[in-house]
Write a protein that holds these residues in place. Sequence first.
Motif, PDB file in Angstrom:
ATOM      1  N   PRO A  22      -7.459   0.694  13.143  1.00 13.67           N
ATOM      2  CA  PRO A  22      -7.597   2.146  13.246  1.00 13.67           C
ATOM      3  C   PRO A  22      -9.056   2.588  13.203  1.00 13.67           C
ATOM      4  O   PRO A  22      -9.899   1.948  12.571  1.00 13.67           O
ATOM      5  N   GLY A  23      -9.326   3.711  13.887  1.00 18.70           N
ATOM      6  CA  GLY A  23     -10.563   4.453  13.652  1.00 18.70           C
ATOM      7  C   GLY A  23     -10.353   5.282  12.387  1.00 18.70           C
ATOM      8  O   GLY A  23      -9.619   4.870  11.483  1.00 18.70           O
TER       9      GLY A  23
ATOM     10  N   THR B 120      -6.424   9.711   5.289  1.00 19.56           N
ATOM     11  CA  THR B 120      -5.670   9.111   4.183  1.00 19.56           C
ATOM     12  C   THR B 120      -6.513   9.306   2.912  1.00 19.56           C
ATOM     13  O   THR B 120      -7.695   9.668   3.009  1.00 19.56           O
TER      14      THR B 120
ATOM     15  N   TYR C 131     -16.738  -5.071   3.462  1.00 20.82           N
ATOM     16  CA  TYR C 131     -15.538  -4.493   4.095  1.00 20.82           C
ATOM     17  C   TYR C 131     -15.398  -4.989   5.531  1.00 20.82           C
ATOM     18  O   TYR C 131     -14.335  -5.471   5.945  1.00 20.82           O
TER      19      TYR C 131
ATOM     20  N   CYS D   3       2.912  -4.183  -7.527  1.00 21.93           N
ATOM     21  CA  CYS D   3       2.397  -5.521  -7.220  1.00 21.93           C
ATOM     22  C   CYS D   3       0.952  -5.436  -6.775  1.00 21.93           C
ATOM     23  O   CYS D   3       0.616  -4.682  -5.857  1.00 21.93           O
TER      24      CYS D   3
ATOM     25  N   GLY E  79       0.843  -1.200   0.000  1.00 21.92           N
ATOM     26  CA  GLY E  79       0.000   0.000   0.000  1.00 21.92           C
ATOM     27  C   GLY E  79       0.874   1.244   0.000  1.00 21.92           C
ATOM     28  O   GLY E  79       1.406   1.626   1.039  1.00 21.92           O
TER      29      GLY E  79
ATOM     30  N   GLY F 243       2.791  -1.034  -4.469  1.00 24.52           N
ATOM     31  CA  GLY F 243       1.516  -0.392  -4.756  1.00 24.52           C
ATOM     32  C   GLY F 243       1.028  -0.785  -6.134  1.00 24.52           C
ATOM     33  O   GLY F 243       1.715  -1.511  -6.861  1.00 24.52           O
TER      34      GLY F 243
HETATM   35  N1  LIG Z   1      -8.141   5.546   6.645  1.00 22.34           N
HETATM   36  C1  LIG Z   1      -8.941   5.040   7.557  1.00 22.34           C
HETATM   37  O1  LIG Z   1      -9.704   5.750   8.211  1.00 22.34           O
HETATM   38  C2  LIG Z   1      -8.899   3.553   7.841  1.00 22.34           C
HETATM   39  C3  LIG Z   1      -9.532   3.112   8.998  1.00 22.34           C
HETATM   40  C4  LIG Z   1      -9.474   1.772   9.314  1.00 22.34           C
HETATM   41  C5  LIG Z   1      -8.776   0.891   8.501  1.00 22.34           C
HETATM   42  N2  LIG Z   1      -8.179   1.342   7.374  1.00 22.34           N
HETATM   43  C6  LIG Z   1      -7.423   0.374   6.598  1.00 22.34           C
HETATM   44  O2  LIG Z   1      -6.095   0.791   6.504  1.00 22.34           O
HETATM   45  C7  LIG Z   1      -5.479   0.218   5.345  1.00 22.34           C
HETATM   46  C8  LIG Z   1      -4.723   1.303   4.615  1.00 22.34           C
HETATM   47  O3  LIG Z   1      -5.658   2.221   4.054  1.00 22.34           O
HETATM   48  P1  LIG Z   1      -5.392   3.775   3.977  1.00 22.34           P
HETATM   49  O4  LIG Z   1      -6.441   4.430   4.761  1.00 22.34           O
HETATM   50  O5  LIG Z   1      -3.969   4.070   4.236  1.00 22.34           O
HETATM   51  O6  LIG Z   1      -5.800   4.056   2.483  1.00 22.34           O
HETATM   52  P2  LIG Z   1      -5.008   4.372   1.145  1.00 22.34           P
HETATM   53  O7  LIG Z   1      -6.030   4.290   0.066  1.00 22.34           O
HETATM   54  O8  LIG Z   1      -4.181   5.573   1.262  1.00 22.34           O
HETATM   55  O9  LIG Z   1      -4.007   3.136   1.058  1.00 22.34           O
HETATM   56  C9  LIG Z   1      -4.329   1.916   0.514  1.00 22.34           C
HETATM   57  C10 LIG Z   1      -3.323   1.629  -0.574  1.00 22.34           C
HETATM   58  O10 LIG Z   1      -3.526   0.289  -1.014  1.00 22.34           O
HETATM   59  C11 LIG Z   1      -3.327   0.291  -2.414  1.00 22.34           C
HETATM   60  N3  LIG Z   1      -4.002  -0.873  -2.973  1.00 22.34           N
HETATM   61  C12 LIG Z   1      -5.333  -1.065  -3.175  1.00 22.34           C
HETATM   62  N4  LIG Z   1      -5.539  -2.249  -3.762  1.00 22.34           N
HETATM   63  C13 LIG Z   1      -4.318  -2.817  -3.917  1.00 22.34           C
HETATM   64  C14 LIG Z   1      -3.876  -4.040  -4.467  1.00 22.34           C
HETATM   65  N5  LIG Z   1      -4.738  -4.916  -4.986  1.00 22.34           N
HETATM   66  N6  LIG Z   1      -2.548  -4.289  -4.472  1.00 22.34           N
HETATM   67  C15 LIG Z   1      -1.664  -3.414  -3.975  1.00 22.34           C
HETATM   68  N7  LIG Z   1      -2.020  -2.229  -3.439  1.00 22.34           N
HETATM   69  C16 LIG Z   1      -3.331  -1.949  -3.422  1.00 22.34           C
HETATM   70  C17 LIG Z   1      -3.948   1.577  -2.899  1.00 22.34           C
HETATM   71  O11 LIG Z   1      -3.494   1.917  -4.200  1.00 22.34           O
HETATM   72  C18 LIG Z   1      -3.453   2.525  -1.811  1.00 22.34           C
HETATM   73  O12 LIG Z   1      -2.188   3.037  -2.154  1.00 22.34           O
HETATM   74  C19 LIG Z   1      -6.609  -0.425   4.551  1.00 22.34           C
HETATM   75  O13 LIG Z   1      -6.597  -1.811   4.779  1.00 22.34           O
HETATM   76  C20 LIG Z   1      -7.857   0.186   5.154  1.00 22.34           C
HETATM   77  O14 LIG Z   1      -8.940  -0.677   5.062  1.00 22.34           O
HETATM   78  C21 LIG Z   1      -8.238   2.645   7.018  1.00 22.34           C
END
Ligand SMILES: NC(=O)c1ccc[n+]([C@@H]2O[C@H](COP(=O)([O-])OP(=O)(O)OC[C@H]3O[C@@H](n4cnc5c(N)ncnc54)[C@H](O)[C@@H]3O)[C@@H](O)[C@H]2O)c1
Length: 257
Positions: A181-182, A186, A151, A58, A12, A35
């Motif tokens: 996380p809450g 991002t 989700y 990837c 990610g 990513g």
């Molecule tokens: N932001 C929030 O509030 C929050 C809260 C709870 C959990 N999360 C979780 O945190 C994790 C990170 O999310 P984030 O908030 O940093 O969002 P983000 O969108 O910034 O990061 C997610 C990244 O994953 C990449 N991605 C998506 N599908 C992919 C794939 N098939 N292969 C490789 N990369 C892929 C996206 O391009 C992106 O860069 C996620 O699992 C999300 O569910 C986020």
Amino acid sequence: MEFTGKVALVTGSSGMGLAAALRLARGGARVHLCGIDEAADDAARAASRGLAVTLHRCNVADEAEVSAWVETVMQTETGIDILVNAAGIQTYGSLDTTTIADWDRVMAVNLRGSFLTSHFVWPHMKGRGAGSIIHISSVQGHTNQYGVLGYATTKGAVHAMTRAMAVDCAKHGVRVNSISPGSIRTPLLEYGATQLAGPDGRMEDMLATFGAAHPVGRVGTVEEVAELVAYLCSDLAAFTTGADFRIDGGLTAYIGV
Ligand SMILES: NC(=O)c1ccc[n+]([C@@H]2O[C@H](COP(=O)([O-])OP(=O)(O)OC[C@H]3O[C@@H](n4cnc5c(N)ncnc54)[C@H](O)[C@@H]3O)[C@@H](O)[C@H]2O)c1
């Protein structure tokens, strides 16, 4: 916390994945960050200039791509110490509205993806006598909003997967934990805020509304999550495995009545 000589794979390339990669690299680790989004990868490359962070393309849901990514890493490394699974997507839908395609897509990235990376990293971690795997889950694996059937299911399953991996990996010195996380600011949260705000609403107002739902009165930052990642990867957490850590500003401690 010191990670000199450690090799970390992080998935990610934006949001929490990027922040974790930067934090581990600032601690001295050599980080391989993957990513699938070209713009995110370019921004990550710029943000990590001067640090030992290598960007890879990837798709974590694709077995052949994950296998090839780990193989590429192992052309220059002799083992892997840390895996952080932060790649993820958000889908919305209830039982009425979740399509089978959406269900399969969110399972493939959020659940299968974290299994695939663990599966291909494991042979390069298990002989080292130590290691740390971290899955980024969500508070939605514990309790959830309306309309997040697919989700939330992936995030609850990640908690179970964390426990099962932790029990099996402990005898090899490898610890497996998850972070829930809450709301963390991002691109993913901004996407959710934009969707919920609708065409006449403002994303910033929606983010402020999200923040107000957390007892601390704001959404979290990626740097706050990265510090927890660093702690869990460090020797300070040597007795910590099979656990889930909420970093949610009190969100799940609170009953809004
Ligand atoms: N932001 C929030 O509030 C929050 C809260 C709870 C959990 N999360 C979780 O945190 C994790 C990170 O999310 P984030 O908030 O940093 O969002 P983000 O969108 O910034 O990061 C997610 C990244 O994953 C990449 N991605 C998506 N599908 C992919 C794939 N098939 N292969 C490789 N990369 C892929 C996206 O391009 C992106 O860069 C996620 O699992 C999300 O569910 C986020």
